[in-house]
Enzyme design. Sequence first.
Site, PDB file in Angstrom:
ATOM      1  N   ASP A  61       0.894  -1.252  -0.066  1.00 34.19           N
ATOM      2  CA  ASP A  61       0.002  -0.007   0.104  1.00 34.19           C
ATOM      3  C   ASP A  61       0.782   1.252  -0.055  1.00 34.19           C
ATOM      4  OD1 ASP A  61      -2.439   1.176  -0.024  1.00 34.19           O
ATOM      5  OD2 ASP A  61      -2.914   1.277   2.220  1.00 34.19           O
ATOM      6  N   ASN A 121     -11.152  -2.648  -4.975  1.00 33.90           N
ATOM      7  CA  ASN A 121     -10.385  -1.706  -6.119  1.00 33.90           C
ATOM      8  C   ASN A 121     -11.219  -1.163  -7.341  1.00 33.90           C
ATOM      9  OD1 ASN A 121      -7.195  -2.774  -4.856  1.00 33.90           O
ATOM     10  ND2 ASN A 121      -8.319  -1.097  -4.176  1.00 33.90           N
TER      11      ASN A 121
END
Length: 246
Positions: free
Chosen positions: A27, A75
Amino acid sequence: MPDPRPVAIPRSLRRDSIPAHVAVVMDGNGRWAAQRGLARTEGHGAGEKALVDVTYGAIALGVKTLTVYAFSTENWRRPIDEVRYLMNFNRGLLERNRDDLHDQGVRITFSGREDRRIPKRVLRDMRGAEELTLKNKVMTLNIAFNYGGRAEIVDAVRRLVKEKVPESKIDEKAIRRRLYHPELADPDLVIRTSGEYRISNFLLWEIAYSELVFSEVLWPDFRREDLFEAIEEFQRRERRFGGVDQ
Ligand code: IPE
Ligand code: IPE
Ligand code: MG
């Protein structure tokens, strides 16, 4: 590209307690790019170097499975251009690294839901990489792609129903056997980068007793040294699995 860097494993890292399965939430790509005035997609692109470096670091340590979170079921909520970029980027990443990984003895697998939104050519290349590397034994690189922990459990339950498994036969083993990769041991260590302290639907079933290590480093800056540091932190932990120390 063979390993571009000599591996310097710190002496303080104990070689007799290397986690067999390390899982990583990669991330911070967007923030890395924003800090440089670049588009978010540039951050994803820069993440490839981190992934390759960490993969070689994991091989050098003798990690047996490295699972990386590349695209979550959530996502898809991102802007269409970013989603499209990520689909193509992941395909390119496979194409660029597949043969070297194969040479290193890495087996490539994927965890996630097949989905009509994933371009056919991407699915085809994923299957191709899996087939090419099927027999490799050095390490498994398991790429979580269109992966959601809840979706994985839902898919397992659907299979139980489809196979008409009677209620009396439904136990943890029965569910586990129907997860995406039941042959992979549960992660010993989960690392999340970029200073976010959450799981974001990653491996919900499998991380029941994993050690969690959070790193402030943004994923594109993450290197094998950061992996080694996370493993040293793991080695300072005491795992009890619900029991007590005798
Ligand atoms: C992780 O980086 C990569 C994916 C989720 C595909 P992000 O894109 O989430 O980066 P941040 O969290 O916005 O910085
Ligand atoms: C998790 O990161 C998914 C991947 C790294 C692929 P996100 O950036 O999507 O997670 P949230 O939205 O911050 O929880
Ligand atoms: Mg993020």
